[in-house]
Design a protein around this motif. Structure first.
Motif, PDB file in Angstrom:
ATOM      1  N   LEU A   1      73.478  70.446  -0.013  1.00 57.26           N
ATOM      2  CA  LEU A   1      72.685  71.425   0.728  1.00 57.26           C
ATOM      3  C   LEU A   1      73.125  72.847   0.413  1.00 57.26           C
ATOM      4  O   LEU A   1      72.286  73.735   0.154  1.00 57.26           O
ATOM      5  CB  LEU A   1      72.822  71.158   2.228  1.00 57.26           C
ATOM      6  N   MET A   2      74.434  73.109   0.419  1.00 56.66           N
ATOM      7  CA  MET A   2      74.946  74.454   0.184  1.00 56.66           C
ATOM      8  C   MET A   2      74.679  74.933  -1.245  1.00 56.66           C
ATOM      9  O   MET A   2      74.298  76.092  -1.460  1.00 56.66           O
ATOM     10  CB  MET A   2      76.454  74.501   0.468  1.00 56.66           C
ATOM     11  N   VAL A   3      74.883  74.071  -2.234  1.00 61.31           N
ATOM     12  CA  VAL A   3      74.617  74.447  -3.630  1.00 61.31           C
ATOM     13  C   VAL A   3      73.134  74.733  -3.820  1.00 61.31           C
ATOM     14  O   VAL A   3      72.744  75.726  -4.457  1.00 61.31           O
ATOM     15  CB  VAL A   3      75.096  73.337  -4.596  1.00 61.31           C
ATOM     16  N   SER A   4      72.285  73.883  -3.256  1.00 58.94           N
ATOM     17  CA  SER A   4      70.833  74.092  -3.367  1.00 58.94           C
ATOM     18  C   SER A   4      70.412  75.394  -2.689  1.00 58.94           C
ATOM     19  O   SER A   4      69.589  76.154  -3.223  1.00 58.94           O
ATOM     20  CB  SER A   4      70.077  72.909  -2.739  1.00 58.94           C
ATOM     21  N   LEU A   5      70.996  75.658  -1.518  1.00 59.15           N
ATOM     22  CA  LEU A   5      70.689  76.892  -0.794  1.00 59.15           C
ATOM     23  C   LEU A   5      71.084  78.110  -1.613  1.00 59.15           C
ATOM     24  O   LEU A   5      70.319  79.089  -1.699  1.00 59.15           O
ATOM     25  CB  LEU A   5      71.431  76.901   0.544  1.00 59.15           C
ATOM     26  N   GLY A   6      72.261  78.081  -2.224  1.00 60.83           N
ATOM     27  CA  GLY A   6      72.723  79.218  -3.015  1.00 60.83           C
ATOM     28  C   GLY A   6      71.852  79.488  -4.232  1.00 60.83           C
ATOM     29  O   GLY A   6      71.468  80.635  -4.501  1.00 60.83           O
ATOM     30  N   LEU A   7      71.519  78.435  -4.966  1.00 60.78           N
ATOM     31  CA  LEU A   7      70.691  78.599  -6.168  1.00 60.78           C
ATOM     32  C   LEU A   7      69.278  79.037  -5.806  1.00 60.78           C
ATOM     33  O   LEU A   7      68.711  79.932  -6.442  1.00 60.78           O
ATOM     34  CB  LEU A   7      70.665  77.291  -6.964  1.00 60.78           C
ATOM     35  N   TRP A   8      68.711  78.416  -4.774  1.00 59.39           N
ATOM     36  CA  TRP A   8      67.350  78.782  -4.362  1.00 59.39           C
ATOM     37  C   TRP A   8      67.310  80.219  -3.853  1.00 59.39           C
ATOM     38  O   TRP A   8      66.374  80.971  -4.158  1.00 59.39           O
ATOM     39  CB  TRP A   8      66.858  77.820  -3.278  1.00 59.39           C
ATOM     40  N   SER A   9      68.308  80.636  -3.068  1.00 58.05           N
ATOM     41  CA  SER A   9      68.333  82.004  -2.536  1.00 58.05           C
ATOM     42  C   SER A   9      68.416  83.027  -3.661  1.00 58.05           C
ATOM     43  O   SER A   9      67.724  84.059  -3.620  1.00 58.05           O
ATOM     44  CB  SER A   9      69.529  82.178  -1.595  1.00 58.05           C
ATOM     45  N   HIS A  10      69.259  82.753  -4.648  1.00 56.06           N
ATOM     46  CA  HIS A  10      69.380  83.659  -5.790  1.00 56.06           C
ATOM     47  C   HIS A  10      68.030  83.796  -6.495  1.00 56.06           C
ATOM     48  O   HIS A  10      67.574  84.905  -6.810  1.00 56.06           O
ATOM     49  CB  HIS A  10      70.448  83.117  -6.743  1.00 56.06           C
ATOM     50  N   PHE A  11      67.377  82.672  -6.728  1.00 55.81           N
ATOM     51  CA  PHE A  11      66.075  82.676  -7.398  1.00 55.81           C
ATOM     52  C   PHE A  11      65.033  83.401  -6.547  1.00 55.81           C
ATOM     53  O   PHE A  11      64.257  84.230  -7.057  1.00 55.81           O
ATOM     54  CB  PHE A  11      65.637  81.233  -7.663  1.00 55.81           C
ATOM     55  N   TRP A  12      65.015  83.136  -5.240  1.00 56.94           N
ATOM     56  CA  TRP A  12      64.019  83.752  -4.350  1.00 56.94           C
ATOM     57  C   TRP A  12      64.163  85.271  -4.337  1.00 56.94           C
ATOM     58  O   TRP A  12      63.161  86.001  -4.366  1.00 56.94           O
ATOM     59  CB  TRP A  12      64.202  83.198  -2.931  1.00 56.94           C
ATOM     60  N   ILE A  13      65.384  85.777  -4.276  1.00 61.09           N
ATOM     61  CA  ILE A  13      65.613  87.227  -4.257  1.00 61.09           C
ATOM     62  C   ILE A  13      65.139  87.863  -5.556  1.00 61.09           C
ATOM     63  O   ILE A  13      64.525  88.942  -5.548  1.00 61.09           O
ATOM     64  CB  ILE A  13      67.106  87.534  -4.018  1.00 61.09           C
ATOM     65  N   LEU A  14      65.395  87.206  -6.678  1.00 61.51           N
ATOM     66  CA  LEU A  14      64.945  87.757  -7.962  1.00 61.51           C
ATOM     67  C   LEU A  14      63.424  87.840  -8.031  1.00 61.51           C
ATOM     68  O   LEU A  14      62.867  88.787  -8.588  1.00 61.51           O
ATOM     69  CB  LEU A  14      65.477  86.906  -9.112  1.00 61.51           C
ATOM     70  N   VAL A  15      62.748  86.861  -7.453  1.00 60.87           N
ATOM     71  CA  VAL A  15      61.281  86.846  -7.486  1.00 60.87           C
ATOM     72  C   VAL A  15      60.687  87.833  -6.482  1.00 60.87           C
ATOM     73  O   VAL A  15      59.768  88.607  -6.813  1.00 60.87           O
ATOM     74  CB  VAL A  15      60.748  85.421  -7.220  1.00 60.87           C
ATOM     75  N   HIS A  16      61.216  87.861  -5.264  1.00 63.64           N
ATOM     76  CA  HIS A  16      60.576  88.629  -4.199  1.00 63.64           C
ATOM     77  C   HIS A  16      61.170  90.020  -3.973  1.00 63.64           C
ATOM     78  O   HIS A  16      60.490  90.890  -3.412  1.00 63.64           O
ATOM     79  CB  HIS A  16      60.636  87.833  -2.883  1.00 63.64           C
ATOM     80  N   VAL A  17      62.417  90.242  -4.379  1.00 65.64           N
ATOM     81  CA  VAL A  17      63.021  91.565  -4.232  1.00 65.64           C
ATOM     82  C   VAL A  17      63.061  92.289  -5.576  1.00 65.64           C
ATOM     83  O   VAL A  17      62.645  93.449  -5.683  1.00 65.64           O
ATOM     84  CB  VAL A  17      64.449  91.458  -3.638  1.00 65.64           C
ATOM     85  N   SER A  18      63.559  91.599  -6.597  1.00 70.15           N
ATOM     86  CA  SER A  18      63.629  92.216  -7.926  1.00 70.15           C
ATOM     87  C   SER A  18      62.291  92.166  -8.660  1.00 70.15           C
ATOM     88  O   SER A  18      62.135  92.788  -9.706  1.00 70.15           O
ATOM     89  CB  SER A  18      64.698  91.519  -8.771  1.00 70.15           C
ATOM     90  N   GLU A  19      61.330  91.393  -8.112  1.00 72.28           N
ATOM     91  CA  GLU A  19      59.945  91.337  -8.602  1.00 72.28           C
ATOM     92  C   GLU A  19      59.850  90.803 -10.030  1.00 72.28           C
ATOM     93  O   GLU A  19      59.120  91.340 -10.866  1.00 72.28           O
ATOM     94  CB  GLU A  19      59.281  92.714  -8.489  1.00 72.28           C
ATOM     95  N   PHE A  20      60.595  89.735 -10.309  1.00 70.83           N
ATOM     96  CA  PHE A  20      60.423  89.046 -11.581  1.00 70.83           C
ATOM     97  C   PHE A  20      59.106  88.284 -11.536  1.00 70.83           C
ATOM     98  O   PHE A  20      58.813  87.584 -10.570  1.00 70.83           O
ATOM     99  CB  PHE A  20      61.586  88.097 -11.840  1.00 70.83           C
ATOM    100  N   GLY A  21      58.344  88.403 -12.613  1.00 72.93           N
ATOM    101  CA  GLY A  21      56.997  87.859 -12.604  1.00 72.93           C
ATOM    102  C   GLY A  21      56.877  86.398 -12.983  1.00 72.93           C
ATOM    103  O   GLY A  21      55.815  85.803 -12.782  1.00 72.93           O
TER     104      GLY A  21
END
Length: 337
Positions: free
Chosen positions: A181-201
């Motif tokens: 759960l923790m590893v999945s949360l960390g990887l998903w959060s990193h990816f989500w921030i890049l898409v929604h904050v850093s605006e990777f397309g």
């Protein structure tokens, strides 16, 4: 030959421990833990501008964002994970445990239980003992020296979560579920921030950025892991010297380096001997007691081993077959077994 009885060795270690403890008792909270906590705090603060700079169309600003994220990620996953696993961040065992799970699993994508087992219970308990604490995790005999030293470490961000998954079968069910759960949360959060904050397309570009920022310090991470132990005195499980001899002969300090001091911590770079002798000290305290330890070992005619990063790199490149493919020879320290 290093003559000495068990009683003499215990006296040496007790004498050094007393000197170090005097320094610890005379130190403020800032020296004991505050400075290292502040460095980790700054690493977390740097994440926000790092992610925002990745939105920039300027190559310079985008590169600065990558640099901030790479340095911050290394500080969090190496320095933070190392200190918390040694219970050096706070006086509370519970809080250290929580921080270890956060730094190692959420941020580092590895199992906290497996990490503590490999580092604390094996490497520290059996430093330079062949097959137990000899950094054998990072030996890949099938690779050439160039591939091992300069290419293979770049796979660490991919290999780490895969190894964590493989370790789950050796852990209790609840621990395995927590790690997953923790590893999945960390990887998903990193990816989500890049898409929604850093605006990777695209998914591919976000995954590529994750790979790059998690890879900034993969080369020195693997190098430091082997440079400070392999090639020094090695011992058999059946015969090993007492602790102060084992650490003084089997551990090496690298010179101070501003970037690696920040990201990895003094205990992994310029104060590795001090760290192995007193593993619960924080990075800053290892640096503070360094003069005491070096003077004491010199006074007792024990080695205090130091070498430069480039010198160790040349040694491993020139003697890769002997050091990393073949098993290093066992050192016999006559009289102190």
């Amino acid at each position: 030959m290093f003559p000495g009885t068990e009683a003499q060795e215990e006296t040496l270690m007790m004498e050094l421990s007393r000197l170090v403890q005097e320094q610890v008792q005379g130190s403020s909270w800032w020296e004991l833990r505050g400075k290292d906590c502040a460095i980790l705090g700054l690493a977390f603060v740097a994440l926000a501008p790092g992610f925002l700079l990745l939105r920039s169309s300027s190559l310079l600003l985008f590169s600065l964002g990558l640099l901030l994220l790479g340095v911050s990620h290394a500080a969090i996953t190496v320095k933070g994970a190392h200190l918390s696993s040694h219970s050096s961040l706070t006086r509370s065992p519970l809080l250290n445990r929580i921080w270890a799970v956060f730094f190692i699993e959420v941020c580092g994508a590895f199992s906290a239980d497996a990490g503590v087992q490999a580092h604390i219970k094996m490497h520290h308990a059996h430093t330079n003992v062949l097959g137990l604490g000899d950094s054998s995790t990072w030996k890949v005999p099938g690779l050439s020296r160039s591939l091992y030293l300069f290419i293979a470490p770049l796979a660490v961000p991919v290999i780490t979560p895969l190894v964590a998954l493989a370790q789950l079968k050796h852990q209790p069910l609840l621990s395995s579920l927590r790690t997953l759960l923790m590893v999945s949360l960390g990887l998903w959060s990193h990816f989500w921030i890049l898409v929604h904050v850093s605006e990777f397309g695209s998914t591919l570009s976000a995954l590529g950025c994750m790979f790059v920022t998690r890879n900034f310090f993969s080369l020195p991470y693997i190098h430091v892991n082997i440079f400070q132990h392999i090639g020094l005195s090695m011992f058999s499980p059946e015969q090993r010297p007492k602790r102060i001899y084992q650490m003084s002969h089997g551990v090496l300090n690298l010179p101070r380096n501003l970037l690696l001091d920040w990201t990895f911590g003094h205990s992994l770079i310029s104060c590795h001997i001090e760290h192995h002798l007193f593993p619960k000290l924080s990075d800053n305290m290892c640096l503070k007691v360094k003069p005491i330890v070096s003077r004491f070992l010199a006074l007792k005619s024990l080695p205090y081993q130091q070498d430069s990063y480039l010198s160790r790199l040349r040694l491993f490149f020139d003697q890769y077959q002997e050091l990393m493919v073949l098993a290093p020879p066992i050192t016999e320290l006559v009289g102190i077994q």
